[in-house]
Design an enzyme around this catalytic site. Structure first.
Site, short mmCIF file in Angstrom:
data_model
loop_
_atom_site.label_atom_id
_atom_site.label_comp_id
_atom_site.label_asym_id
_atom_site.label_seq_id
_atom_site.Cartn_x
_atom_site.Cartn_y
_atom_site.Cartn_z
N LYS A 205 9.03 6.96 1.26
CA LYS A 205 9.55 5.72 1.80
C LYS A 205 9.07 4.33 0.96
O LYS A 205 7.96 4.02 1.31
CB LYS A 205 9.54 5.35 3.39
CG LYS A 205 10.46 4.35 3.79
CD LYS A 205 10.16 3.63 5.02
CE LYS A 205 9.17 2.51 4.77
NZ LYS A 205 9.52 1.12 4.04
N GLU B 288 -4.76 4.51 2.71
CA GLU B 288 -5.36 3.42 1.57
C GLU B 288 -4.96 1.93 1.94
O GLU B 288 -3.70 1.89 1.97
CB GLU B 288 -5.09 3.96 0.25
CG GLU B 288 -5.80 3.45 -0.79
CD GLU B 288 -5.42 2.01 -1.42
OE1 GLU B 288 -6.03 1.01 -0.86
OE2 GLU B 288 -4.49 2.00 -2.30
N CYS C 5 -4.91 -4.50 -3.47
CA CYS C 5 -5.82 -4.23 -2.45
C CYS C 5 -7.24 -4.24 -2.99
O CYS C 5 -8.23 -4.53 -2.22
CB CYS C 5 -5.47 -3.08 -1.92
SG CYS C 5 -5.19 -1.73 -3.07
N GLU D 55 -8.34 -10.35 4.37
CA GLU D 55 -7.48 -10.15 3.11
C GLU D 55 -6.46 -11.20 2.84
O GLU D 55 -5.50 -11.19 4.01
CB GLU D 55 -7.09 -8.74 3.16
CG GLU D 55 -6.11 -8.27 1.94
CD GLU D 55 -5.62 -7.13 1.91
OE1 GLU D 55 -5.16 -6.60 2.85
OE2 GLU D 55 -6.06 -6.34 0.83
P1 NAI Z 1 3.05 -3.00 5.81
O1 NAI Z 1 1.70 -2.29 5.92
O2 NAI Z 1 3.63 -3.74 6.96
O3 NAI Z 1 3.95 -2.49 4.50
C1 NAI Z 1 3.57 -1.25 4.10
C2 NAI Z 1 4.75 -0.14 4.15
O4 NAI Z 1 4.64 0.19 5.35
C3 NAI Z 1 5.99 -0.50 3.67
O5 NAI Z 1 6.57 0.40 3.27
C4 NAI Z 1 6.45 -0.83 5.27
O6 NAI Z 1 7.91 -0.70 5.36
C5 NAI Z 1 5.74 0.38 5.76
N1 NAI Z 1 5.61 0.01 7.44
C6 NAI Z 1 5.76 -1.27 8.10
N2 NAI Z 1 5.36 -0.85 9.28
C7 NAI Z 1 5.44 0.38 9.74
C8 NAI Z 1 5.44 1.33 10.65
N3 NAI Z 1 5.29 0.89 11.92
N4 NAI Z 1 5.24 2.76 10.45
C9 NAI Z 1 5.25 3.15 9.10
N5 NAI Z 1 5.60 2.46 8.27
C10 NAI Z 1 5.51 1.24 8.21
O7 NAI Z 1 2.35 -4.50 4.94
P2 NAI Z 1 3.17 -5.98 4.72
O8 NAI Z 1 3.56 -6.49 6.16
O9 NAI Z 1 4.03 -5.85 3.52
O10 NAI Z 1 1.96 -6.93 4.12
C11 NAI Z 1 1.17 -7.33 5.00
C12 NAI Z 1 -0.37 -7.43 4.60
O11 NAI Z 1 -0.86 -6.03 4.58
C13 NAI Z 1 -0.47 -8.03 3.34
O12 NAI Z 1 -0.53 -9.45 3.42
C14 NAI Z 1 -1.73 -7.28 2.80
O13 NAI Z 1 -2.69 -8.23 3.21
C15 NAI Z 1 -1.86 -5.96 3.13
N6 NAI Z 1 -1.09 -5.19 2.26
C16 NAI Z 1 -2.13 -4.22 1.66
C17 NAI Z 1 -1.62 -3.32 0.72
C18 NAI Z 1 -2.76 -2.36 -0.07
O14 NAI Z 1 -2.19 -2.12 -1.17
N7 NAI Z 1 -3.65 -1.96 0.66
C19 NAI Z 1 -0.15 -3.25 0.51
C20 NAI Z 1 0.71 -4.17 1.09
C21 NAI Z 1 0.22 -4.94 2.02
#
Ligand code: NAI
Ligand code: MG
Length: 487
Positions: free
Chosen positions: A191, A265, A299, A396
């Site tokens: 996904k 991660e 990240c 972050e």
């Molecule tokens: P997110 O964690 O919501 O999104 C990442 C993925 O998880 C997306 O594909 C999203 O659709 C999916 N997702 C969201 N809710 C879910 C759930 N309940 N169950 C399963 N999958 C789910 O991150 P978001 O809201 O886009 O970004 C928020 C913050 O997260 C950013 O400001 C940043 O600080 C951090 N982040 C860290 C990342 C990393 O590479 N470690 C990548 C993206 C965001």
């Protein structure tokens, strides 16, 4: 957007946009299940926009629980009937084919990545897409050599892997997830993130062209609820997630007590440490690359800068000078250093952190460049003399915002650097090998770069400590997360 890059004071470069004429983007994308594109059962589609101009690029299918169930069933069938039956060398052949096709279509992938996600074409072209191909090449080589990766043990695949990825490196994260899973003999339901689904869907087309057996890779698009349906599906053997720490914790809670395997991660708050004997100009490039690369949507971004006190004013002067020469604007322009922020929501998050830091009374420096009228933009920003307790030193931000602290002794900087709930990466800049070894062995971070920053390679494991998650991706360590071992 034609004049977007002419706002830089030092370099008045003419626009040099990459032509997008040959790029084929459909108006509407369906779900990729069982080797075919299928309309979502709820008949719902959502727009994906170009964050540099807010124009809609395409409409993407929203997968509901029924669609996710179909995808998992397709992956199970492919696992049982085909993928676990064919020889390992045969599996490798498909992975090599996918890698070569990514290379052949690299230009198209790079342009779509920059259009859909906002990152500068220089990065998608030189970093994201070549590394995605490299991940498939690397893992293709492992498929028929797993017994050497894990000697004297019986190596078996896990079965069906559910994989959820973020928007900061869309195709690269897809490759990080899919390549090791397939190499180890698993099938996949992936996904992508809702703001950046396009290159994953182009990858689905490429996978069809590669002739990969139907159902070995399935791609379901949608937002959080689609991801949740995949996590909670009873017939998934493993979940691999990259994204926010909050969602990572929710996934961990929901899988507690099940037989499903999990790797996470998550976020980071990396320390980039400049010692007084470092080559300053080289370190400044490393700082710039560490935090402004991909608009800070990384990240492992070097978001906390620690500078030894004796060189602090010199680093400050050279860093600001270098920041002033960064070119912000059209992501498709080959001269652009800083592209668009991925989404309106992410821009609001970044701006709220800048406002909090200002409210704390911190001294701010922001590059004084024009920003395009439409789209989501954040000027490169730094705050000096940041206290350990400041919100921008603790949380972050995931944007181009650097928090600078100074230190006197090595022990002091190690204490400060390790004083965080995260532990994904760190950087050390010094002329002395002994200092590198001292620091790298005491910093609690999964990756420590020495005299470089943000360098990735499929052979080297990547992953974190503490709230940055667990499990490794890349190298033999990454393969380990996709196999069952029996002595
Ligand atoms: P997110 O964690 O919501 O999104 C990442 C993925 O998880 C997306 O594909 C999203 O659709 C999916 N997702 C969201 N809710 C879910 C759930 N309940 N169950 C399963 N999958 C789910 O991150 P978001 O809201 O886009 O970004 C928020 C913050 O997260 C950013 O400001 C940043 O600080 C951090 N982040 C860290 C990342 C990393 O590479 N470690 C990548 C993206 C965001
Ligand atoms: Mg988009």
């Amino acid at each position: 957007m034609a004049k977007a890059n002419t706002n830089n004071k030092e370099w008045n470069l003419a626009p040099a946009p990459e032509s997008a004429d040959h790029v084929q983007v459909k108006e509407k994308y369906d779900l990729f299940i069982g080797g075919k594109f299928r309309a979502p059962s709820g008949k719902k589609y959502f727009p994906t926009i170009n964050p540099a101009n807010e124009e809609v690029i395409a409409h993407i299918a929203e997968a509901n629980e029924r669609d996710v169930d179909m995808a998992v069933k397709a992956a199970r069938k492919a696992y049982r009937e085909v993928w676990s039956k064919i020889s390992a060398a045969e599996r490798g052949k498909y992975l090599f084919r996918i890698a070569r096709l990514i290379q052949e279509r690299a230009r198209e992938f790079a342009i779509i990545e920059s259009m859909d996600g906002g990152k500068a074409i220089r990065e998608s072209r030189d970093v994201d897409i070549p590394l995605a191909a490299a991940h498939f090449f690397y893992h293709a080589g492992w498929t028929d050599k797993l017994q050497y990766a894990f000697p004297h043990q019986k190596v078996e695949p896990l079965g069906v892997a559910g994989q959820i990825i973020p928007w900061n490196f869309p195709l690269l994260m897809a490759a990080w997830k899919i390549a090791p899973a397939l190499a180890a003999g698993n099938t996949v339901v992936l996904k992508p993130a809702e703001t950046t689904s396009l290159t994953a869907l182009k990858l689905a087309e490429l996978i069809q062209d590669a002739g990969l057996p139907n159902g070995v890779v399935n791609i379901v698009t949608g937002a959080g609820p689609t991801g949740r349906a995949l996590v909670e599906h009873p017939d998934v053997d493993k979940i691999a997630f990259t994204g926010s720490t909050d969602v990572g914790k929710m996934i961990q809670r929901s899988l507690a007590g099940t037989r499903k395997k999990l790797t996470l991660e998550l976020g980071g708050k990396a320390a980039n440490i400049i010692l007084e004997d470092a080559t300053i100009d080289q370190a400044v490039e490393g700082i710039i690359n560490g935090i402004f690369f991909n608009q800070g949507h990384v990240c492992c971004a070097g978001s906390r800068l620690f500078v030894q006190e004796s060189i602090a004013s010199e680093v400050d002067r050279r860093l600001k000078h270098r920041m002033n020469s960064l070119i912000l604007g059209d992501p498709l322009d080959k001269n652009t250093d800083i592209g668009a922020i991925n989404s309106k929501g992410q821009l609001a998050t970044i701006e709220s952190y800048i406002a909090k830091a200002k409210k704390e009374g911190l001294e701010m420096f922001q590059v004084d460049c024009a920003v395009p009228r439409k789209g989501f933009w954040c000027r490169p920003t730094l705050f000096s003399d940041v206290a350990q307790s400041s919100v921008i030193a603790r949380e972050e931000i995931f944007g181009p915002v650097l928090a600078i602290q100074t230190f006197r002794t090595i022990d002091e900087v190690i204490d400060k650097a390790n004083n965080t709930p995260y532990g994904l990466s760190a950087g050390v800049w010094t002329d002395k090998g002994s200092r590198i070894f001292n620091l790298t062995s005491r910093l609690r971070a999964g990756v420590v770069w020495a005299n470089t920053y943000n360098k990735f390679d499929p052979t080297s494991p990547f992953g974190g400590y503490k709230e940055s998650g667990f499990g490794r991706e890349g190298g033999v360590h990454g393969l380990r997360a996709y196999v069952k071992l029996d002595a």
